[in-house]
Design a protein around this motif. Structure first.
Motif, PDB file in Angstrom:
ATOM      1  N   HIS A 110      12.447 -80.963  15.448  1.00  0.00           N
ATOM      2  CA  HIS A 110      13.286 -80.892  14.242  1.00  0.00           C
ATOM      3  C   HIS A 110      12.729 -81.797  13.138  1.00  0.00           C
ATOM      4  CE1 HIS A 110      16.859 -80.596  11.748  1.00  0.00           C
ATOM      5  NE2 HIS A 110      16.993 -81.917  11.773  1.00  0.00           N
ATOM      6  N   PHE A 111      12.363 -83.035  13.495  1.00  0.00           N
ATOM      7  CA  PHE A 111      11.819 -83.975  12.514  1.00  0.00           C
ATOM      8  C   PHE A 111      10.499 -83.454  11.932  1.00  0.00           C
ATOM      9  CE2 PHE A 111      14.076 -87.499  15.050  1.00  0.00           C
ATOM     10  CZ  PHE A 111      15.220 -87.367  14.278  1.00  0.00           C
TER      11      PHE A 111
ATOM     12  N   ASP B 124       9.503 -80.300  11.735  1.00  0.00           N
ATOM     13  CA  ASP B 124       9.815 -79.161  10.853  1.00  0.00           C
ATOM     14  C   ASP B 124      10.303 -79.640   9.491  1.00  0.00           C
ATOM     15  OD1 ASP B 124       9.054 -77.342  12.737  1.00  0.00           O
ATOM     16  OD2 ASP B 124      11.084 -76.910  13.457  1.00  0.00           O
ATOM     17  N   ASN B 125      11.148 -80.684   9.504  1.00  0.00           N
ATOM     18  CA  ASN B 125      11.676 -81.218   8.243  1.00  0.00           C
ATOM     19  C   ASN B 125      10.559 -81.758   7.343  1.00  0.00           C
ATOM     20  OD1 ASN B 125      14.285 -80.577   8.830  1.00  0.00           O
ATOM     21  ND2 ASN B 125      14.904 -82.642   9.418  1.00  0.00           N
ATOM     22  N   LEU B 126       9.614 -82.484   7.967  1.00  0.00           N
ATOM     23  CA  LEU B 126       8.513 -83.043   7.187  1.00  0.00           C
ATOM     24  C   LEU B 126       7.612 -81.931   6.653  1.00  0.00           C
ATOM     25  CD1 LEU B 126       7.439 -86.192   9.269  1.00  0.00           C
ATOM     26  CD2 LEU B 126       8.817 -86.108   7.190  1.00  0.00           C
ATOM     27  N   GLU B 127       7.338 -80.940   7.493  1.00  0.00           N
ATOM     28  CA  GLU B 127       6.464 -79.843   7.073  1.00  0.00           C
ATOM     29  C   GLU B 127       7.120 -78.987   5.990  1.00  0.00           C
ATOM     30  OE1 GLU B 127       3.945 -79.184  11.246  1.00  0.00           O
ATOM     31  OE2 GLU B 127       5.658 -77.895  10.786  1.00  0.00           O
ATOM     32  N   GLY B 128       8.449 -78.961   5.981  1.00  0.00           N
ATOM     33  CA  GLY B 128       9.159 -78.147   5.003  1.00  0.00           C
ATOM     34  C   GLY B 128       9.586 -78.903   3.761  1.00  0.00           C
ATOM     35  N   SER B 129       9.208 -80.184   3.678  1.00  0.00           N
ATOM     36  CA  SER B 129       9.609 -80.981   2.521  1.00  0.00           C
ATOM     37  C   SER B 129       8.836 -80.549   1.274  1.00  0.00           C
ATOM     38  CB  SER B 129       9.371 -82.465   2.787  1.00  0.00           C
ATOM     39  OG  SER B 129       7.994 -82.709   2.984  1.00  0.00           O
ATOM     40  N   GLU B 130       9.343 -80.929   0.118  1.00  0.00           N
ATOM     41  CA  GLU B 130       8.717 -80.525  -1.136  1.00  0.00           C
ATOM     42  C   GLU B 130       7.359 -81.199  -1.343  1.00  0.00           C
ATOM     43  OE1 GLU B 130      11.406 -81.256  -4.306  1.00  0.00           O
ATOM     44  OE2 GLU B 130      12.921 -79.812  -3.612  1.00  0.00           O
TER      45      GLU B 130
ATOM     46  N   TYR C 125       4.178 -87.586   3.511  1.00  0.00           N
ATOM     47  CA  TYR C 125       4.690 -87.908   4.845  1.00  0.00           C
ATOM     48  C   TYR C 125       3.649 -87.679   5.937  1.00  0.00           C
ATOM     49  CZ  TYR C 125       9.029 -87.472   2.192  1.00  0.00           C
ATOM     50  OH  TYR C 125      10.011 -87.608   1.255  1.00  0.00           O
TER      51      TYR C 125
ATOM     52  N   TRP D 142       4.182 -87.704   9.955  1.00  0.00           N
ATOM     53  CA  TRP D 142       3.934 -86.447  10.663  1.00  0.00           C
ATOM     54  C   TRP D 142       2.948 -86.660  11.804  1.00  0.00           C
ATOM     55  CZ3 TRP D 142      -0.446 -83.450  11.477  1.00  0.00           C
ATOM     56  CH2 TRP D 142      -0.223 -82.158  11.956  1.00  0.00           C
TER      57      TRP D 142
ATOM     58  N   ASN E 208      14.575 -82.984  19.170  1.00  0.00           N
ATOM     59  CA  ASN E 208      14.654 -83.858  17.995  1.00  0.00           C
ATOM     60  C   ASN E 208      13.292 -84.023  17.318  1.00  0.00           C
ATOM     61  OD1 ASN E 208      17.383 -84.263  18.303  1.00  0.00           O
ATOM     62  ND2 ASN E 208      17.174 -86.197  19.394  1.00  0.00           N
TER      63      ASN E 208
END
Length: 218
Positions: A47-48, A50-56, A61, A65, A44
């Motif tokens: 996953h979180f 990766d989501n922050l690093e891949g955000s626009e 964030y 992070w 988890n």
């Protein structure tokens, strides 16, 4: 899970209420669930992150992070579960021996081999004396500045500086002799010389079905 390099010893109680085969099955089940929980947590967090690093807009964030990366770096060692019959004094002694055996393992606790200056032991002895004195209130709370003055009254500790005493208090906090929440602003000037008082208080406040018990009061 939020403490860096923490070590957890699971303890299963009420062995006297179970059959021998049942104890073995429950032990295996608890350890399996724990392993699965840690694996899920690791997944988890990844996953979180990766989501922050891949955000626009990842720069928005950064704080989140950094907090997630800090949690990801916290290693957690789970030792083998110990089963205990709390009505059997021998089992309590067995648990005590197991804890002491693990605490002495240098690979788990590198600081266990640390050689402390004599002043650490002298301050510890002084604080134990103060904690056992009749002048201390039952809750064991003492103002930090007052504690500094009390310790400094000891002849061999008269030249002890506040900074060194605070370092020693941090050590005594880590080993559980005192509790000092220096990072919590409202509590930074208070030292708990009787940690058992906090345990008693938490037991009154944090308990099973507390909400239901409160609601049942007329």
């Amino acid at each position: 899970m939020r403490v860096p390099n923490s070590v957890v010893l699971p303890v299963g109680t009420h062995v006297d209420c179970c059959q021998e085969q049942e104890v073995a099955e429950k032990t295996h089940d608890i350890m399996a669930r724990t392993t699965a929980m840690l694996a899920e947590r690791k997944s988890n967090l990844a996953h979180f992150i990766d989501n922050l690093e891949g955000s626009e807009e990842p720069k928005f964030y950064v704080d989140q992070w950094e907090k997630l990366k800090e949690m990801e770096s916290c290693t957690l060692t789970i030792l083998n579960l110990v089963t205990v019959n709390c009505t059997d004094h021998c089992d309590i002694k067995k648990l005590e021996a197991t804890i002491l055996k693990h605490v002495k393992r240098e690979e788990l606790f590198p600081e266990v081999v640390r050689v402390l200056p004599p002043v650490y032991r002298q301050v510890e002895a002084a604080i134990v004396d103060i904690a056992q004195s009749e002048e201390l209130a039952g809750h064991g709370m003492m103002d930090l500045q007052y504690l500094v003055s009390k310790v400094s009254q000891r002849e061999h500790l008269a030249s002890l500086g506040r900074e060194l005493l605070q370092d020693i208090l941090r050590y005594l906090h880590r080993i559980g002799l005192v509790v000092w929440y220096e990072e919590i602003k409202p509590l930074e000037s208070t030292v708990f010389l009787q940690p058992t008082f906090l345990i008693t208080m938490f037991k009154l406040l944090v308990r099973h079905r507390l909400v239901q018990q409160l609601e049942s009061i007329p």
